[in-house]
Scaffold this active site. Structure first.
Site, PDB file in Angstrom:
ATOM      1  N   CYS A   1       2.764  -0.755 -18.085  1.00 31.42           N
ATOM      2  CA  CYS A   1       3.668  -0.370 -16.979  1.00 31.42           C
ATOM      3  C   CYS A   1       4.898  -1.264 -16.951  1.00 31.42           C
ATOM      4  O   CYS A   1       5.964  -0.853 -16.493  1.00 31.42           O
ATOM      5  CB  CYS A   1       2.974  -0.543 -15.628  1.00 31.42           C
ATOM      6  SG  CYS A   1       1.488   0.412 -15.432  1.00 31.42           S
TER       7      CYS A   1
ATOM      8  N   ARG B   1      10.124   4.361  -4.514  1.00 29.68           N
ATOM      9  CA  ARG B   1      10.569   4.365  -5.908  1.00 29.68           C
ATOM     10  C   ARG B   1      11.783   5.290  -6.118  1.00 29.68           C
ATOM     11  O   ARG B   1      12.539   5.128  -7.073  1.00 29.68           O
ATOM     12  CB  ARG B   1       9.406   4.756  -6.816  1.00 29.68           C
ATOM     13  CG  ARG B   1       8.180   3.843  -6.615  1.00 29.68           C
ATOM     14  CD  ARG B   1       7.492   3.475  -7.877  1.00 29.68           C
ATOM     15  NE  ARG B   1       8.371   2.784  -8.794  1.00 29.68           N
ATOM     16  CZ  ARG B   1       8.039   2.427 -10.024  1.00 29.68           C
ATOM     17  NH1 ARG B   1       6.842   2.717 -10.480  1.00 29.68           N
ATOM     18  NH2 ARG B   1       8.881   1.795 -10.807  1.00 29.68           N
TER      19      ARG B   1
ATOM     20  N   SER C   1      -2.990  -0.150  -5.499  1.00 33.02           N
ATOM     21  CA  SER C   1      -1.961  -0.293  -4.458  1.00 33.02           C
ATOM     22  C   SER C   1      -2.577  -0.099  -3.073  1.00 33.02           C
ATOM     23  O   SER C   1      -2.343  -0.889  -2.150  1.00 33.02           O
ATOM     24  CB  SER C   1      -0.830   0.713  -4.701  1.00 33.02           C
ATOM     25  OG  SER C   1      -0.131   1.029  -3.528  1.00 33.02           O
TER      26      SER C   1
ATOM     27  N   HIS D   1      -0.468   8.028 -13.554  1.00 33.62           N
ATOM     28  CA  HIS D   1       0.451   8.251 -14.682  1.00 33.62           C
ATOM     29  C   HIS D   1      -0.404   8.412 -15.930  1.00 33.62           C
ATOM     30  O   HIS D   1      -1.483   7.818 -16.028  1.00 33.62           O
ATOM     31  CB  HIS D   1       1.376   7.042 -14.907  1.00 33.62           C
ATOM     32  CG  HIS D   1       2.419   6.838 -13.856  1.00 33.62           C
ATOM     33  ND1 HIS D   1       2.703   5.612 -13.309  1.00 33.62           N
ATOM     34  CD2 HIS D   1       3.271   7.707 -13.260  1.00 33.62           C
ATOM     35  CE1 HIS D   1       3.676   5.721 -12.432  1.00 33.62           C
ATOM     36  NE2 HIS D   1       4.035   6.990 -12.372  1.00 33.62           N
TER      37      HIS D   1
ATOM     38  N   ARG E   1       2.684  13.458 -10.076  1.00 31.25           N
ATOM     39  CA  ARG E   1       4.039  12.950  -9.880  1.00 31.25           C
ATOM     40  C   ARG E   1       5.071  13.539 -10.851  1.00 31.25           C
ATOM     41  O   ARG E   1       6.279  13.423 -10.616  1.00 31.25           O
ATOM     42  CB  ARG E   1       4.044  11.430 -10.038  1.00 31.25           C
ATOM     43  CG  ARG E   1       3.158  10.675  -9.049  1.00 31.25           C
ATOM     44  CD  ARG E   1       3.740   9.292  -8.893  1.00 31.25           C
ATOM     45  NE  ARG E   1       2.795   8.286  -8.500  1.00 31.25           N
ATOM     46  CZ  ARG E   1       3.100   6.989  -8.439  1.00 31.25           C
ATOM     47  NH1 ARG E   1       4.291   6.577  -8.784  1.00 31.25           N
ATOM     48  NH2 ARG E   1       2.212   6.113  -8.065  1.00 31.25           N
TER      49      ARG E   1
ATOM     50  N   ASN F   1      -2.640   5.717  -6.273  1.00 27.35           N
ATOM     51  CA  ASN F   1      -2.738   4.502  -7.086  1.00 27.35           C
ATOM     52  C   ASN F   1      -3.717   3.594  -6.339  1.00 27.35           C
ATOM     53  O   ASN F   1      -3.374   2.995  -5.312  1.00 27.35           O
ATOM     54  CB  ASN F   1      -1.334   3.897  -7.210  1.00 27.35           C
ATOM     55  CG  ASN F   1      -1.315   2.496  -7.788  1.00 27.35           C
ATOM     56  OD1 ASN F   1      -2.343   1.838  -7.897  1.00 27.35           O
ATOM     57  ND2 ASN F   1      -0.130   2.034  -8.147  1.00 27.35           N
TER      58      ASN F   1
ATOM     59  N   GLU G   1       8.698  10.643 -13.819  1.00 27.25           N
ATOM     60  CA  GLU G   1       8.256   9.245 -13.743  1.00 27.25           C
ATOM     61  C   GLU G   1       8.560   8.473 -15.020  1.00 27.25           C
ATOM     62  O   GLU G   1       8.017   7.397 -15.259  1.00 27.25           O
ATOM     63  CB  GLU G   1       6.764   9.210 -13.408  1.00 27.25           C
ATOM     64  CG  GLU G   1       6.409   9.907 -12.102  1.00 27.25           C
ATOM     65  CD  GLU G   1       6.535   9.018 -10.860  1.00 27.25           C
ATOM     66  OE1 GLU G   1       6.174   7.845 -10.926  1.00 27.25           O
ATOM     67  OE2 GLU G   1       7.014   9.524  -9.808  1.00 27.25           O
TER      68      GLU G   1
ATOM     69  N   GLY H   1       0.823  -1.228   0.000  1.00 25.43           N
ATOM     70  CA  GLY H   1       0.000   0.000   0.000  1.00 25.43           C
ATOM     71  C   GLY H   1       0.845   1.262   0.000  1.00 25.43           C
ATOM     72  O   GLY H   1       0.533   2.225   0.700  1.00 25.43           O
ATOM     73  N   LEU H   2       1.881   1.272  -0.798  1.00 24.17           N
ATOM     74  CA  LEU H   2       2.854   2.369  -0.735  1.00 24.17           C
ATOM     75  C   LEU H   2       2.518   3.577  -1.600  1.00 24.17           C
ATOM     76  O   LEU H   2       3.119   4.635  -1.436  1.00 24.17           O
ATOM     77  CB  LEU H   2       4.241   1.847  -1.153  1.00 24.17           C
ATOM     78  CG  LEU H   2       4.809   0.690  -0.334  1.00 24.17           C
ATOM     79  CD1 LEU H   2       6.124   0.200  -0.946  1.00 24.17           C
ATOM     80  CD2 LEU H   2       5.037   1.116   1.108  1.00 24.17           C
ATOM     81  N   SER H   3       1.591   3.398  -2.564  1.00 27.69           N
ATOM     82  CA  SER H   3       1.413   4.457  -3.565  1.00 27.69           C
ATOM     83  C   SER H   3       0.077   5.176  -3.446  1.00 27.69           C
ATOM     84  O   SER H   3      -0.880   4.828  -4.138  1.00 27.69           O
ATOM     85  CB  SER H   3       1.550   3.857  -4.971  1.00 27.69           C
ATOM     86  OG  SER H   3       2.888   3.675  -5.301  1.00 27.69           O
TER      87      SER H   3
HETATM   88  O1  SUG Z   1       4.501   3.576  -8.905  1.00 27.90           O
HETATM   89  N1  SUG Z   1       2.924   0.664  -7.729  1.00 27.90           N
HETATM   90  C1  SUG Z   1       3.523   1.385  -8.839  1.00 27.90           C
HETATM   91  C2  SUG Z   1       2.797   1.085 -10.124  1.00 27.90           C
HETATM   92  C3  SUG Z   1       3.497   1.680 -11.313  1.00 27.90           C
HETATM   93  C4  SUG Z   1       2.700   1.568 -12.557  1.00 27.90           C
HETATM   94  N2  SUG Z   1       3.389   2.129 -13.630  1.00 27.90           N
HETATM   95  C5  SUG Z   1       2.837   2.801 -14.670  1.00 27.90           C
HETATM   96  N3  SUG Z   1       1.629   3.254 -14.639  1.00 27.90           N
HETATM   97  N4  SUG Z   1       3.593   3.033 -15.678  1.00 27.90           N
HETATM   98  C6  SUG Z   1       3.526   2.893  -8.558  1.00 27.90           C
HETATM   99  O2  SUG Z   1       2.529   3.383  -8.032  1.00 27.90           O
HETATM  100  C7  SUG Z   1       2.801  -0.165  -5.453  1.00 27.90           C
HETATM  101  C8  SUG Z   1       3.717  -0.824  -4.445  1.00 27.90           C
HETATM  102  C9  SUG Z   1       3.001  -1.265  -3.214  1.00 27.90           C
HETATM  103  O3  SUG Z   1       2.020  -0.622  -2.819  1.00 27.90           O
HETATM  104  O4  SUG Z   1       3.424  -2.277  -2.599  1.00 27.90           O
HETATM  105  C10 SUG Z   1       3.546   0.553  -6.567  1.00 27.90           C
HETATM  106  O5  SUG Z   1       4.655   1.023  -6.358  1.00 27.90           O
END
Ligand code: SUG
Length: 446
Positions: free
Chosen positions: A370, A139, A29, A251, A215, A26, A175, A21-23
């Site tokens: 991605c 990241r 995530s 993105h 981003r 998103n 990004e 759940g780091l993002s």
């Molecule tokens: O950066 N998810 C990535 C997904 C990247 C997708 N890339 C593109 N759209 N091109 C991000 O958000 C989630 C990791 C976590 O929650 O464990 C993560 O980093």
């Protein structure tokens, strides 16, 4: 002019793939935080997609994952002792930081770098700028190793020019290719480089999202175009619609994709969308530019974010037609499935759909697009590329065996502090650098 091909370099999913759940911004995530992951399955799903593209006659490469958990970053944050001590203290004191340092997020190589092919650049070299990814801590620790991996694949200084990442500050948040598309008549001809950013860093009068972070900044995109020596008349900048960022389009590749003369996007993808189209058509300069715009009445932004319809790969076939590669999630939504049927039947270059189960990656917000970094290469550049990183039947078999040997099939947050996981991961990566003939690219090898 020698034939130029578009090669796709997919990220190999690393042994620590997990859902932390780091993002923020998103939605997948956030929604899958703490769900158990299956790193083995994730890596095998990715390899299956790579092999299929190779079988279609395309050039398919692979980019190595990163060393995780990243104990070097934890040490830089003040943790000391043995690696096992560092992991256990971090797990106790700052579990979220440990999870960040253990993420396998480098698998999404659309965020690895921005690449400008030699036909577009002033010195006729292929230019690479690794993305600083500074808007997310987990990241932001990727770009140095990414740079080493890219140099391990594209080593020839005669053909390739490698820049360091932009300064890691929010003003220059970058990004990579997820916010960059190239349009061209043929891959070997000078193309239009299309940079999409989420906000301006130095002009507060410009609109920006309110709920979720933007981003990528305009200033970062502009700096990359400058560094890569792109022609002004062949470069177009556009701002993402801030409202769609607030709906989970973190993105641009979540809402638009382009290939050669085709732009496939949602009607709400960009701010001042009509003007963006005019600018693209003008820079492209030929009359076969084809915009396939999907209205909200057909596919809602929310549905696009859930199904990842636009996070597809558009692949050119030898006869000039295109294949769209979508995640199986598109077939779970009837509206999207119907739309795809109509899309391939309609009068446009896209005439085939290929579907892949990428659920392990999708649960973290990573679809087919991605997972890949596009690099257009002429024959001399392709010959100068590290061929041990190009998928063929043999490498596919070797990598499948390598995954089967080293990867776990279940990982939860508590496992991230297990010192054995670090040992397993390093053992796997050490072997991988030999398979891919990359030399020493990881800190534990240097
Ligand atoms: O950066 N998810 C990535 C997904 C990247 C997708 N890339 C593109 N759209 N091109 C991000 O958000 C989630 C990791 C976590 O929650 O464990 C993560 O980093």
């Amino acid at each position: 002019m020698s034939k130029t091909v578009e090669a796709n370099f997919d990220g190999l999913v690393g042994p620590t793939h997990n859902y932390a759940g780091l993002s923020v911004g998103n939605i997948a995530s956030t929604n899958n935080q703490s769900a158990p992951s299956n790193p083995k399955k994730a890596a095998l799903q990715g390899l299956t997609k790579m092999k299929s593209l190779h079988d279609m006659g395309l050039v398919q490469g692979v980019l190595a994952p990163q060393e995780r958990p990243d104990v070097h970053s934890l040490r830089a944050l003040g943790f000391t002792g043995s690696d096992a001590d560092v992991l256990s203290k971090a797990a106790e004191e700052v579990p979220f930081v440990l999870a960040s340092c253990a993420s396998a997020s480098s698998m999404w190589t659309a965020n690895a770098a921005t690449v400008s092919p030699s036909a577009d650049t002033a010195d006729n070299k292929v230019h690479f700028t690794p993305a600083n990814l500074c808007s997310k801590f987990h990241r932001s620790i990727e770009h140095e190793t990414t740079g080493r991996i890219l140099k391990g694949v594209f080593g020839s200084e005669d053909h390739f020019s490698h820049h360091p990442a932009l300064l890691s500050t929010a003003h220059f948040g970058d990004e990579g290719a997820a916010n960059h598309t190239r349009f061209c008549h043929q891959y070997g001809e000078q193309g239009v480089e299309f940079f999409v950013y989420g906000q301006h860093a130095f002009d507060s009068s410009k609109p920006k999202p309110e709920k979720f972070p933007a981003r990528q900044t305009f200033e970062a995109s502009q700096a990359i175009a400058r560094r890569h020596g792109l022609s002004e008349s062949k470069t177009v900048f556009a701002q993402q619609n801030p409202n769609v960022i607030d709906q989970g389009v973190f993105h641009n590749d979540v809402i638009a994709v382009g290939n050669r003369n085709v732009l496939f996007c949602h009607e709400q993808a960009f701010l001042n969308q009509a003007e963006v189209y005019t600018n693209l058509k003008q820079a492209y300069g030929k009359d076969d530019f084809c915009i396939i715009e999907v209205p909200e009445s057909k596919i809602r932004v929310e549905t696009a974010v859930k199904s990842y319809l636009f996070n597809s790969q558009l692949l050119s076939n030898p006869d000039g037609s295109m294949t769209i590669v979508v995640p199986s999630d598109c077939l779970s939504d009837q509206q999207v499935e119907k739309y795809l049927d109509k899309l391939v039947a309609a009068d446009n270059p896209i005439n085939e759909v290929k579907v892949f189960d990428l659920r392990q990656s999708m649960n973290n917000g990573g679809g087919p697009a991605c997972l890949r970094l596009r690099v257009a290469l002429n024959q001399a550049e392709l010959a100068a590329t590290n061929s041990s990183c190009l998928i063929d039947d043999q490498l596919f078999t070797t990598l499948n065996q390598w995954v089967e040997k080293h990867y776990r099939d279940r990982l939860i947050e508590a496992d991230l502090a297990d010192p054995q996981l670090l040992i397993e991961s390093r053992t796997a990566l050490d072997e991988l650098t030999q398979i891919l003939k990359l030399g020493s690219i990881y800190q534990f090898q240097i």
